[in-house]
Design a protein around this motif. Sequence first.
Motif, mmCIF file in Angstrom:
data_model
loop_
_atom_site.group_PDB
_atom_site.id
_atom_site.type_symbol
_atom_site.label_atom_id
_atom_site.label_comp_id
_atom_site.label_asym_id
_atom_site.label_seq_id
_atom_site.Cartn_x
_atom_site.Cartn_y
_atom_site.Cartn_z
ATOM 1 N N UNK A 191 -13.555 2.519 -10.296
ATOM 2 C CA UNK A 191 -12.106 3.127 -11.277
ATOM 3 C C UNK A 191 -10.858 3.110 -10.206
ATOM 4 N N UNK A 192 -10.397 3.915 -9.815
ATOM 5 C CA UNK A 192 -8.485 3.716 -9.150
ATOM 6 C C UNK A 192 -9.294 5.291 -8.523
ATOM 7 N N UNK A 193 -9.754 6.161 -9.263
ATOM 8 C CA UNK A 193 -9.537 7.471 -9.679
ATOM 9 C C UNK A 193 -10.694 7.683 -8.085
ATOM 10 N N UNK A 194 -11.456 6.684 -8.215
ATOM 11 C CA UNK A 194 -12.841 7.152 -6.886
ATOM 12 C C UNK A 194 -11.775 7.042 -5.419
ATOM 13 N N UNK A 195 -10.997 6.327 -6.032
ATOM 14 C CA UNK A 195 -10.534 5.788 -4.354
ATOM 15 C C UNK A 195 -9.619 7.225 -4.053
ATOM 16 N N UNK A 196 -9.295 8.545 -4.600
ATOM 17 C CA UNK A 196 -7.877 9.329 -4.767
ATOM 18 C C UNK A 196 -8.579 10.130 -3.710
ATOM 19 N N UNK A 197 -8.067 11.340 -2.929
ATOM 20 C CA UNK A 197 -7.983 12.623 -3.103
ATOM 21 C C UNK A 197 -8.556 13.394 -3.784
ATOM 22 N N UNK A 198 -9.260 14.941 -3.283
ATOM 23 C CA UNK A 198 -10.303 15.529 -4.657
ATOM 24 C C UNK A 198 -8.384 16.425 -5.147
ATOM 25 N N UNK A 199 -7.359 16.432 -4.561
ATOM 26 C CA UNK A 199 -6.300 16.789 -4.816
ATOM 27 C C UNK A 199 -5.294 16.022 -6.700
ATOM 28 N N UNK A 200 -5.731 15.030 -6.373
ATOM 29 C CA UNK A 200 -4.885 13.746 -7.147
ATOM 30 C C UNK A 200 -6.440 13.720 -8.161
ATOM 31 N N UNK A 201 -7.063 13.568 -7.724
ATOM 32 C CA UNK A 201 -8.392 13.760 -9.003
ATOM 33 C C UNK A 201 -8.526 15.575 -9.849
ATOM 34 N N UNK A 202 -8.169 16.209 -8.804
ATOM 35 C CA UNK A 202 -8.267 17.634 -9.773
ATOM 36 C C UNK A 202 -6.994 17.347 -11.161
ATOM 37 N N UNK A 213 -1.695 -0.706 4.438
ATOM 38 C CA UNK A 213 -0.331 0.115 5.321
ATOM 39 C C UNK A 213 -1.145 1.193 5.208
ATOM 40 N N UNK A 214 -2.107 2.042 4.968
ATOM 41 C CA UNK A 214 -2.609 3.103 4.986
ATOM 42 C C UNK A 214 -3.103 3.362 3.872
ATOM 43 N N UNK A 215 -3.036 2.847 2.717
ATOM 44 C CA UNK A 215 -3.213 3.282 1.600
ATOM 45 C C UNK A 215 -4.013 2.609 0.298
ATOM 46 N N UNK A 216 -5.230 2.586 0.027
ATOM 47 C CA UNK A 216 -6.804 1.952 -0.960
ATOM 48 C C UNK A 216 -6.301 1.521 -1.350
ATOM 49 N N UNK A 217 -6.396 -0.400 -1.159
ATOM 50 C CA UNK A 217 -6.069 -1.641 -2.271
ATOM 51 C C UNK A 217 -6.256 -1.153 -3.340
ATOM 52 N N UNK A 218 -7.742 -0.645 -3.332
ATOM 53 C CA UNK A 218 -8.493 -0.032 -4.702
ATOM 54 C C UNK A 218 -8.404 -2.200 -6.121
ATOM 55 N N UNK A 219 -9.596 -2.057 -6.814
ATOM 56 C CA UNK A 219 -9.582 -3.276 -7.412
ATOM 57 C C UNK A 219 -8.466 -3.317 -8.797
ATOM 58 N N UNK A 220 -7.469 -2.740 -8.776
ATOM 59 C CA UNK A 220 -6.781 -3.100 -10.224
ATOM 60 C C UNK A 220 -7.092 -2.507 -11.140
ATOM 61 N N UNK A 221 -8.417 -1.429 -11.509
ATOM 62 C CA UNK A 221 -9.229 -1.695 -13.090
ATOM 63 C C UNK A 221 -8.710 -0.344 -13.601
#
Lengths: 150, 259
Positions: B31-42, B188-196
């Motif tokens: 999930x895109x969730x797993x590419x995020x930092x701890x603040x966004x996850x929280x 450009x520095x941002x995780x690409x993610x799988x687009x789920x």
Amino acid sequence: MANSLVPVVLLAAGTLAITSMARADTLVPYTVVGDGIPQSLTGRPGDAARGRALVLDRTSTCILCHSGPFPNVKFQGDLAPNLAGVGSRWSASQLRLRLVDASRFNPATIMPSFYRVDGLVHVGQNWRDKPILSAEQIEDIVAYLATLRD
Amino acid sequence: MKRACAMLVAALLVAAAPLRAAEIPPDQRRSGYSFMGPDSKAMQDDDTANPGMLWVLDGEALWNKRPGAANNACADCHGDARASMKGVAARYPAFDKALGRPVDLEQRINLCRAQHQQAPALDYESHDLLALSAFIANQSRGMPITPDGDSQLAPFIARGHELFMQRQGQLNLACANCHDDNWDKRLAGAAITQGQPTGYPMYRLEWQTLGSLQRRLRGCMTGIRAQAYNYGAPELVELELYLMSRAAGMPIETPAVRP
């Protein structure tokens, strides 16, 4: 019968001529020699300082995928090789063709062809029939990349 | 010798080709969730901090309102959404027999409004449509994506897959070039993610609002300088359908938070 065909053929020939003129208007013609384009697209050398600014400008798209020897620039991509030393690895002629149409070397590459308008699908209205970079911009970037030597 | 070399190169290219544009193995889906930092996850994890919950609450109020001439609320037919809507968003887009084509959750809401409420259609990305779809999808939170098994969907899923694989736009890129082949890299520095598509509608910090999967798809199309399909276009529904089939089994997160 034969006479009535003549205007049709002439019309068709005229349409063809107009089409190739339009194409020529969009893109400057260039000649590929070996694995490069030896002649400048503008007939003049590019400006390396302007080329550096273009490489660092996100709208040119270079640093979305490439990183490079510019440590103070944030948010560089890692989808493609680092540009450090690229001027030692390739000649200006080779760099020019790689910018113009990288798909010639590898049809599966994700690097866009920066100076090509044919063979594209479903291009947005604002970008239709325009290359990603102009001939002048290609030359400026070639001039800058040629300075990135090991 | 030269010819042998050329043949070897050709053989290597052919052998290497399947490595690209390969579908992501089920055990590597993220999930895109797993590419995020701890603040966004929280922010996503805490309902009192997740801005998307504001739309969910508004959606609950709308569920009980009677917007049209038929004087029917969603609740008058469907009762308590906590029971009746559980799992619904996890199987959309679904095949509509009367229309003979798939409809996404937003289109289903508007069909219900037209047929059962005699209420005007809500625009894509309007507050009320986002609120209703967020409220309905939130009832499936934690449930696995379970695509509609109607065999008549097969050609629509196949078209969505074709669209996903098709290079397009001035930058000549396919969805798959990034989201199948390079999801472990950074653009450009941002995780690409799988687009789920696990968390839609979702709160995107870049948007400062909730948005639909169609909005996200249109944003990507503009990013590759392609002509974005209009909201509700069959191509967007086909892409949604393919993405949901590609994500089958992954849990719904609505409302997700993303950068």
